[in-house]
Design an enzyme around this catalytic site. Structure first.
Site, mmCIF file in Angstrom:
data_model
loop_
_atom_site.group_PDB
_atom_site.id
_atom_site.type_symbol
_atom_site.label_atom_id
_atom_site.label_comp_id
_atom_site.label_asym_id
_atom_site.label_seq_id
_atom_site.Cartn_x
_atom_site.Cartn_y
_atom_site.Cartn_z
ATOM 1 N N GLY A 17 1.724 -21.523 -21.696
ATOM 2 C CA GLY A 17 1.728 -20.414 -22.703
ATOM 3 C C GLY A 17 2.691 -20.756 -23.777
ATOM 4 O O GLY A 17 3.508 -19.730 -24.401
ATOM 5 N N ARG A 20 3.017 -19.459 -28.303
ATOM 6 C CA ARG A 20 4.032 -18.609 -28.958
ATOM 7 C C ARG A 20 5.136 -18.018 -28.125
ATOM 8 O O ARG A 20 5.146 -18.437 -27.272
ATOM 9 C CB ARG A 20 3.104 -17.531 -29.695
ATOM 10 C CG ARG A 20 2.513 -16.638 -28.470
ATOM 11 C CD ARG A 20 1.710 -15.338 -28.681
ATOM 12 N NE ARG A 20 1.599 -14.421 -27.956
ATOM 13 C CZ ARG A 20 0.898 -13.417 -27.869
ATOM 14 N NH1 ARG A 20 0.167 -13.011 -28.903
ATOM 15 N NH2 ARG A 20 1.022 -12.468 -26.845
ATOM 16 N N TYR A 159 3.935 -6.248 -12.488
ATOM 17 C CA TYR A 159 4.431 -7.630 -13.330
ATOM 18 C C TYR A 159 5.737 -7.710 -12.349
ATOM 19 O O TYR A 159 6.285 -8.932 -12.176
ATOM 20 C CB TYR A 159 5.181 -6.978 -14.705
ATOM 21 C CG TYR A 159 5.673 -7.974 -15.272
ATOM 22 C CD1 TYR A 159 5.237 -8.988 -16.101
ATOM 23 C CD2 TYR A 159 7.014 -7.571 -15.827
ATOM 24 C CE1 TYR A 159 5.613 -9.794 -16.943
ATOM 25 C CE2 TYR A 159 7.681 -8.390 -16.665
ATOM 26 C CZ TYR A 159 7.239 -9.428 -17.034
ATOM 27 O OH TYR A 159 7.886 -10.344 -17.832
#
Ligand code: NAD
Length: 251
Positions: A17, A20, A159
């Site tokens: 990842g 950015r 999450y």
């Protein structure tokens, strides 16, 4: 501490990842410390990020497009980075997604997707780098958890479960591989300045800031400094730790 005081020269780091956001800041910081950096990301923008980091720091970088939640792609990503830069010394499990919603409206797909990227992805990537690390008796893994792993957050059962799972993974793996001179740690960021927080109106932003003892939202760079430290030889006696980078939010 100056940028190059961390012992990272000659190391090969793989950042998932890293195209950015926080991952990009981590990849940049590791490169500033002298590490070669492989970015693994679903987003093609990772290629441009890798090139910009190489130009800015002078270290070798590479990009490999992969979905780290799929075992074959995770393995291929590690193989590609090792082919380009050499054996991976540092893995940063940073790739993550959110699919927020209160539980009664959260569907199974939203649960599965978040667990697949944030938790299973870290398992698959760790497994893919570990065979080589165990053989070489050397390595450092840092995973990006979150303050919500410990505090919870309404609308984020998927999450926060994934981020809490990462802490369990970190501690168990730290115990498994410590005798092989491999360290495994996590950082738990609080609110970090991203597109998400930038989009908040002033009222929502102030409400957020009021909860943070240090009175400000964090930056990706502030997370990257701690990740780089944990990844480096300076943290050679730290394993199984979860370091908050949250301005005191988790106190
Ligand atoms: P971001 O969305 O800006 O970047 C995430 C990157 O991961 C993107 O480049 C994306 O393409 C990549 N990615 C997503 N799914 C992938 C997959 N399956 N395979 C490969 N790459 C994939 O996010 P961010 O805000 O920079 O967050 C980075 C990490 O930090 C995440 O794990 C996030 O959960 C965690 N975190 C963020 C905050 C915050 O406030 N931003 C707070 C705590 C923790």
């Amino acid at each position: 501490m100056t940028e190059n005081s961390l012992r990272l020269e000659g190391q090969v780091a793989l950042v998932t990842g890293g195209a950015r956001g926080i991952g990009r800041a981590i990849a940049t910081r590791l490169a500033q410390g002298g590490a070669k950096v492989g970015i693994v990301d679903l987003a093609e923008a990772g290629a441009g990020t890798a090139q910009e980091i190489a130009e800015a720091t002078g270290v070798a970088t590479t990009f490999f497009k992969a979905d780290i939640s799929k075992e074959a792609e995770a393995k291929a990503a590690v193989a590609a980075v090792e082919e380009a830069l050499g054996p991976v010394d540092i893995l940063v499990n940073n790739a993550g997604i959110t699919r927020d919603g209160l539980i009664l409206v959260m569907d199974e797909a939203a649960w599965d997707a978040v667990l697949a990227v944030n938790l299973k992805g870290a398992f698959l990537m760790s497994k893919a780098v570990l065979r080589g690390m165990v053989r070489r008796r050397h390595g450092s893994i840092v995973s990006i958890s979150s303050v919500v792993a410990r505090r919870g957050n309404a609308g984020q059962v998927n999450y926060s479960a994934a981020k809490a799972g990462l802490i369990g993974l970190t501690k168990s793996l730290a115990r498994e591989v410590a005798s092989r001179n491999i360290r495994v740690n996590a950082v738990a960021p609080g609110y970090i300045e991203t597109e998400m927080t930038a989009a908040l109106d002033e009222k929502a932003r102030n409400a957020l800031i009021n909860q943070i003892p240090l009175g400000q939202i964090g930056s990706p760079q502030q997370v990257a400094e701690v990740v780089a430290f944990l990844a480096s030889q300076e943290a050679s006696y730290i394993t199984g730790a979860v370091v908050p980078v949250d301005g005191g939010l988790g106190i």
